[in-house]
Design a protein around this motif. Structure first.
Motif, mmCIF file in Angstrom:
data_model
loop_
_atom_site.group_PDB
_atom_site.id
_atom_site.type_symbol
_atom_site.label_atom_id
_atom_site.label_comp_id
_atom_site.label_asym_id
_atom_site.label_seq_id
_atom_site.Cartn_x
_atom_site.Cartn_y
_atom_site.Cartn_z
ATOM 1 N N GLU A 114 0.869 -1.180 0.000
ATOM 2 C CA GLU A 114 0.000 0.000 0.000
ATOM 3 C C GLU A 114 0.905 1.229 0.000
ATOM 4 O O GLU A 114 1.620 1.467 0.972
ATOM 5 N N LEU A 115 0.907 1.959 -1.114
ATOM 6 C CA LEU A 115 1.854 3.078 -1.261
ATOM 7 C C LEU A 115 1.328 4.355 -0.619
ATOM 8 O O LEU A 115 0.164 4.724 -0.816
ATOM 9 N N HIS A 116 2.183 5.019 0.137
ATOM 10 C CA HIS A 116 1.869 6.331 0.722
ATOM 11 C C HIS A 116 2.944 7.311 0.257
ATOM 12 O O HIS A 116 4.134 7.058 0.468
ATOM 13 N N LEU A 117 2.510 8.403 -0.351
ATOM 14 C CA LEU A 117 3.458 9.374 -0.886
ATOM 15 C C LEU A 117 3.960 10.317 0.209
ATOM 16 O O LEU A 117 3.162 10.889 0.955
ATOM 17 N N ILE A 118 5.278 10.456 0.302
ATOM 18 C CA ILE A 118 5.860 11.448 1.210
ATOM 19 C C ILE A 118 6.782 12.350 0.395
ATOM 20 O O ILE A 118 7.210 11.984 -0.706
ATOM 21 N N ASP A 119 7.033 13.531 0.913
ATOM 22 C CA ASP A 119 8.058 14.400 0.303
ATOM 23 C C ASP A 119 8.813 15.081 1.435
ATOM 24 O O ASP A 119 9.453 14.399 2.218
ATOM 25 N N LYS A 120 8.697 16.406 1.543
ATOM 26 C CA LYS A 120 9.459 17.072 2.605
ATOM 27 C C LYS A 120 8.599 17.405 3.818
ATOM 28 O O LYS A 120 9.097 17.961 4.789
ATOM 29 N N GLU A 121 7.296 17.086 3.758
ATOM 30 C CA GLU A 121 6.404 17.424 4.872
ATOM 31 C C GLU A 121 6.457 16.340 5.953
ATOM 32 O O GLU A 121 6.543 15.151 5.636
ATOM 33 N N PRO A 122 6.344 16.741 7.222
ATOM 34 C CA PRO A 122 6.285 15.738 8.292
ATOM 35 C C PRO A 122 5.083 14.800 8.114
ATOM 36 O O PRO A 122 4.053 15.209 7.562
ATOM 37 N N PHE A 123 5.217 13.570 8.575
ATOM 38 C CA PHE A 123 4.124 12.601 8.521
ATOM 39 C C PHE A 123 4.191 11.744 9.782
ATOM 40 O O PHE A 123 5.224 11.656 10.437
ATOM 41 N N THR A 124 3.044 11.137 10.105
ATOM 42 C CA THR A 124 2.952 10.374 11.353
ATOM 43 C C THR A 124 2.541 8.940 11.058
ATOM 44 O O THR A 124 1.618 8.696 10.274
#
Ligand SMILES: [Zn+2]
Ligand SMILES: [Zn+2]
Length: 238
Positions: A114-124
């Motif tokens: 299950e793909l979740h896109l991240i970049d430079k923003e914080p994520f939890t």
């Protein structure tokens, strides 16, 4: 290194047995890994990791991605897809290198991803918030991650000033230091030491160590105070 007769590869010191680099991050409620190396399966067996809530990726190089197929054991026991947190470049590589996991008609037993896109923003994820730190691996942007006062950066040879600000104030840093000689896409040991001094992080652990760096027992005593060579199986309480 496969087939190498050097003193590090021939060493019987467990601290000289260097599998490919990743870390397991555990809180009371959440367990995840950063990267699935070609050694991922053995690393999970060796550490007895019975549960895995997610994988976060730094970049798509094979030594950080190739073990992904083996998350299927967690699919089997946890009855759910494995969440993968990756930037666009790494997601493209995952789809390209594991096409069978994304086929319309799926063969039984393949990994369920299950793909979740991240970049430079914080994520939890669960109870852990990650701040991505974008560093440079020659020309490839690679993600490091800070959580709490701990920072993990692998496969870098340059960090922009704005990203350094995200690291400052950390109490611990894991940073790549490949070997003594300069390398085009990794910090050398001296470059890594200088980087840690500039960042002012009191406790540092060097990772992604080549056999060319020498034996753990020879190098560790030469490092400045607060700096250490990481080794397979190292556990840090943070
Ligand atoms: Zn790399
Ligand atoms: Zn690497």
């Amino acid at each position: 290194m496969v087939a190498c007769p050097c003193e590090v590869c021939a060493s019987t010191d467990p601290k000289d047995k260097r599998l490919r680099s990743s870390i397991l991050v555990q809180s009371p409620s959440t367990t995840l890994v950063i990267d699935t190396t070609p050694d991922f399966r053995y690393q999970m067996l060796r550490a007895g990791v019975r549960r895995l809530d997610a994988v976060i990726y730094t970049h798509p190089h094979k030594d950080h991605l190739a073990g992904l197929d083996d998350v299927r054991a967690y699919n089997f026991f946890q009855h759910r897809a494995m969440p993968l947190y990756a930037n666009e470049m790494t997601q493209e590589a995952i789809i390209r290198e594991f096409p069978y996991a994304f086929a319309d008609v799926k063969y039984p037993g393949i990994p369920d991803l299950e793909l979740h896109l991240i970049d430079k923003e914080p994520f939890t994820i669960g109870d852990i918030t990650f701040i991505p730190i974008q560093v440079w691996h020659l020309k490839m942007p690679v993600l490091g991650f800070r959580f709490g006062d701990f920072t993990y950066i692998t496969d870098a040879n340059r960090i922009d000033d704005a990203e350094k600000e995200k690291v400052r104030g950390s109490r611990h840093i894991v940073l790549n230091a490949l070997r003594h000689e300069k390398h085009l896409s990794h910090f050398s040991l001296l470059e890594a030491i200088a980087q840690v001094e500039e960042l002012g992080v009191p406790q540092s652990w060097f990772t992604h160590i080549s056999h060319q760096l020498g034996r753990h027992a020879d190098i560790e005593p030469t490092l400045p105070s607060g700096m250490h060579l990481a080794y397979d199986g190292l556990v840090l309480d943070i």
